[in-house]
Design a protein around this motif. Sequence first.
Motif, PDB file in Angstrom:
ATOM      1  N   HIS A 119       0.792  -1.365   0.035  1.00 45.33           N
ATOM      2  CA  HIS A 119       0.037   0.156  -0.052  1.00 45.33           C
ATOM      3  C   HIS A 119       0.920   1.350   0.043  1.00 45.33           C
ATOM      4  N   TRP A 120       2.066   1.116   0.015  1.00 40.83           N
ATOM      5  CA  TRP A 120       3.033   2.327  -0.126  1.00 40.83           C
ATOM      6  C   TRP A 120       3.582   2.623  -1.607  1.00 40.83           C
ATOM      7  N   ALA A 121       2.964   1.716  -2.472  1.00 40.26           N
ATOM      8  CA  ALA A 121       3.550   1.489  -3.951  1.00 40.26           C
ATOM      9  C   ALA A 121       3.583   3.043  -4.340  1.00 40.26           C
ATOM     10  N   LEU A 122       2.387   3.703  -4.183  1.00 36.93           N
ATOM     11  CA  LEU A 122       2.227   5.252  -5.036  1.00 36.93           C
ATOM     12  C   LEU A 122       2.949   6.078  -4.219  1.00 36.93           C
ATOM     13  N   SER A 123       3.548   5.925  -2.787  1.00 38.93           N
ATOM     14  CA  SER A 123       3.856   6.831  -1.977  1.00 38.93           C
ATOM     15  C   SER A 123       4.776   8.098  -2.334  1.00 38.93           C
ATOM     16  N   ASP A 124       5.675   7.613  -3.613  1.00 38.46           N
ATOM     17  CA  ASP A 124       6.641   8.546  -3.989  1.00 38.46           C
ATOM     18  C   ASP A 124       6.044   9.686  -4.940  1.00 38.46           C
ATOM     19  N   SER A 125       4.887   9.441  -5.377  1.00 38.32           N
ATOM     20  CA  SER A 125       4.301  10.675  -6.106  1.00 38.32           C
ATOM     21  C   SER A 125       3.521  11.324  -5.604  1.00 38.32           C
ATOM     22  N   PHE A 126       3.680  12.557  -5.660  1.00 38.58           N
ATOM     23  CA  PHE A 126       2.485  13.517  -4.864  1.00 38.58           C
ATOM     24  C   PHE A 126       1.362  13.441  -5.432  1.00 38.58           C
ATOM     25  N   VAL A 127       1.415  13.337  -6.839  1.00 36.47           N
ATOM     26  CA  VAL A 127      -0.181  13.423  -7.542  1.00 36.47           C
ATOM     27  C   VAL A 127      -1.007  12.279  -7.070  1.00 36.47           C
ATOM     28  N   ALA A 128      -0.414  10.938  -7.263  1.00 40.44           N
ATOM     29  CA  ALA A 128      -0.790   9.857  -7.075  1.00 40.44           C
ATOM     30  C   ALA A 128      -1.417   9.799  -5.553  1.00 40.44           C
ATOM     31  N   GLN A 129      -0.578  10.247  -4.510  1.00 45.70           N
ATOM     32  CA  GLN A 129      -0.779  10.026  -3.078  1.00 45.70           C
ATOM     33  C   GLN A 129      -1.977  11.010  -3.002  1.00 45.70           C
ATOM     34  N   MET A 130      -2.137  12.230  -3.402  1.00 47.55           N
ATOM     35  CA  MET A 130      -3.145  12.926  -3.452  1.00 47.55           C
ATOM     36  C   MET A 130      -4.488  12.550  -3.850  1.00 47.55           C
ATOM     37  N   LEU A 131      -4.416  11.693  -4.866  1.00 50.52           N
ATOM     38  CA  LEU A 131      -5.592  11.052  -5.514  1.00 50.52           C
ATOM     39  C   LEU A 131      -6.065  10.270  -4.405  1.00 50.52           C
ATOM     40  N   LEU A 132      -5.125   9.481  -3.992  1.00 51.70           N
ATOM     41  CA  LEU A 132      -5.464   8.452  -2.971  1.00 51.70           C
ATOM     42  C   LEU A 132      -5.985   9.132  -1.576  1.00 51.70           C
ATOM     43  N   VAL A 133      -5.435  10.240  -1.155  1.00 54.25           N
ATOM     44  CA  VAL A 133      -6.030  11.132  -0.203  1.00 54.25           C
ATOM     45  C   VAL A 133      -7.763  11.278  -0.255  1.00 54.25           C
ATOM     46  N   VAL A 134      -7.982  11.471  -1.509  1.00 57.37           N
ATOM     47  CA  VAL A 134      -9.464  11.653  -1.834  1.00 57.37           C
ATOM     48  C   VAL A 134     -10.306  10.379  -1.983  1.00 57.37           C
ATOM     49  N   ALA A 135      -9.397   9.431  -2.720  1.00 57.42           N
ATOM     50  CA  ALA A 135     -10.039   8.167  -3.030  1.00 57.42           C
ATOM     51  C   ALA A 135     -10.261   7.201  -2.027  1.00 57.42           C
TER      52      ALA A 135
END
Lengths: 359, 535
Positions: A119-135
């Motif tokens: 579940h940390w796979a996307l944690s390097d990318s700001f954009v992806a992580q912000m999408l997760l924050v919402v999703a």
Amino acid sequence: MTSSLLGARGWAALIAASLTVVVLIPLLNLAVPAENLFHLSDFYVGLIGKILCYAICALAMDLIWGYTGILSLGHGLFFALGGYGMGMYLMRQIGLEGNYKSELPDFMVFLNWKELPWHWALSDSFVAQMLLVVAVPGLLAFVFGFFAFRSRIKGVYFSIITQALTFAAMLLFFRNETGFGGNNGFTDFKRILEVPLGTPGMRVALCVTSGLVLIGFFVMARAIVQSKYGRVLQAIRDAETRVMFTGYNPVAYKLSIWTLSAVMCAVAGALYVPQVGIINPGEMSPAASIEIAIWAAVGGRATLIGPIVGAFFVNGAKSWFTVAFPEYWLFFLGALFIAVTLFLPHGIVGLFRRRGRSE
Amino acid sequence: MTRHPGAALVRCAAVVLGLVLWFAGAGPAAALTQPQAFAMAAGDSDERIGALNAAVAAADPALAAYVQALLADEVKVAGGRAYIVRGEQVLDTASGAAVSLPEGAQDVINNNRMRRELGAAAAAMQLLSPDRDQRARGIAELRSQADESKLPLIDKAAAMETDAALKQQLELLRAAVGISSEDKLRRLEAATLLAGSRLPATRALLLERQAEESEAEVKAAIKASLAQVERRLLWGEWLGVLFTGISLGSILMLVALGLAITYGLMGVINMAHGELMMIGAYATYVVQNLFRQHLPGAFDLYVLAAIPVSFLAAALAGAVLERSVIRWLYGRPLETLLATWGISLILMQTVRSIFGAQNVGVENPAWLSGGLQVLPNLTLPWNRLAIIAFAALVLLGVALLISKTRLGLFVRGVTQNRRMASCVGVNTARVDTYAFALGAGIAGLAGCALSQVGNVGPDLGQGYIVDSFMVVVLGGVGQLAGTVYAGLGLGVLNKLLEGWQGAVLAKIMVLVFIVIFIQKRPQGIFALKGRSAEA
């Protein structure tokens, strides 16, 4: 349309609020010298930024409780999930500067993990992580709400179940194996988007962002409650059965506003974490969620502006009390819960409205 | 029969001879020799253990005292002799006579391995004790630390043992030692013998040996025995889980009973319920302290006095709350929820101010400590048994109160139709107060019960409140039966899942289960049947 949305005075107040946030706060903090009377200290910038995030939560609570009549005692969960989403990204931004000089966050080194969990796979990318924050909080709220509303759980039952939800999540996040730092959560953040976090400029930037997001959400909420959709929500609050009998399906309305409200809280959490520099499972405790409800109640439910006032009032009182009389803070908070429910059903805003009307 | 003086004389002589022979046989063994004692005290560990085991195998009765002295670090060595030094007194290990300690005597250092061996030797020596309890203790201690060196002693003890139960245990102990033997036949025999064990330790031993065993034949025997032992142990384990589940369930039921009454009657979710429990627990604490100060002789009875006190304290608090706050919020359940939460904060902080933020100590009276050993791997603690019985009694009391008394009749009437009850002359306001005080009092009883099994602190109520709400949600309102089934069901389910997946995941699974369950039955297990669209 614009005039009916807020009215002339409303727009003026909104512009004034925006100017305060965008111009006045940076100016008083950065440009006015420290010894000047009008200087806004770093501490207050941090405090205001924090309370602005709380105010977003209170606004979200107002949409779901004040306008739809659903009291959620689990909004702290969505707030914390948003915070954790942002925290994961900030942890990765620490890079090699942690205590163990490792690619992995410190707590993973401590647990002797060799690589990032899935579940940390996307944690390097700001954009992806912000999408997760919402999703992620949005999806959780959607699934939970779908099952809860479909079986027509309402009133105190729903409140109790949401409380159990956040309680269970807190237990889950307390475990080290869950992969979110256990008890200690995330802390020691260094930078965001490669920019250092501790500087005065960054502090003001985060505070201003929070303020602008709050104002944006406020306008959105205003548009919602004045639309036909918002009217149906209020009808559901007042007489759900009748709404059903007139041919509306309350589930879709409740589910959509519930999910939106959860996402708003998550965004507030994501803005909150870089400002306070820590996120831990304590944010998911049932007490934290109930406090959100009391912000809304103190300010005045179903007014939109009330919850924002309430968030500032309660949290301002909290930061003053916990310094001046730490042992009396819970007495005050408890008395506030009772007094507001007994004597101020319309909150602080209601107090002024009544006076305004009688004049 | 004519008495012949000669015959008597012969008999007498035979007895004397026998005694002499017995003494002659026992004599050399009774006297531990200096070289033996020295060999046990000095040199490298392997040699010392060898000497120790040789002495144990000879079942030397004088050895016990010497081993004890070695364990207590009372032995010094000098010039090839070992001395027992107790304060000023110096004893020769062989003769037991007081002597003077030579110059340059050195302490005997026992490393951990040596201590373990000495402990095992001490336990082995206990097997020969005339006291049955001591022998039983020796067997229990040896179970974890026996090796082949103890076999001769165990054999000897088994031959002498008169108690059938202990004899069987000794046989098992022999088998447990034998299964680690170098000799394949011996291992095989031991593996078969161990199938008769009902001890958890045997399973651990068999599992360990199964992994290490190389001979297929022995391995198969171990596997067969293991299956038997496990089947026997399984019962105890399942019963244990069931018991802890019922214990948790009875507590949840006790907590939820009060909640169900207030919610069923008034539609009020009382978030301060946990704090009313806390009041009950602190009342128990106060009663305990009063007994300790003024009636130390009757200390064991304080719990009985604490039961009515905790009920009254919490009921009084409940009545005050109802009159002062909750009364004004009827018909606004969500607001009541917030107001009672505020009350809970105030109550918690008040208790913190009076008693401090730390947990306070509530002691079990003697008759509630300890437990009832049902199976070798199942002990039921008295305090939990007492709580189950107590919960059943409270349930019975409440059921009688609701179904048989006039107040109960009014409560049922108001629950079913408030307006109608009011029309026929029921003073609904007073019924509300009584019912709320009753619910609060039951919470106080729950707190009193909890003080006997858990910590008493300002946070006591918070730990149970979410679970007890789940019981109310699952059970449905207005029916005591729902609370009972939901409480016990959730308790057992929780413990079952806990054994399988750990406490946290168990909680989450229970929550998911509840959410899914109320998909099917939104009003809980036992819903009041009605035709209202709101229901």
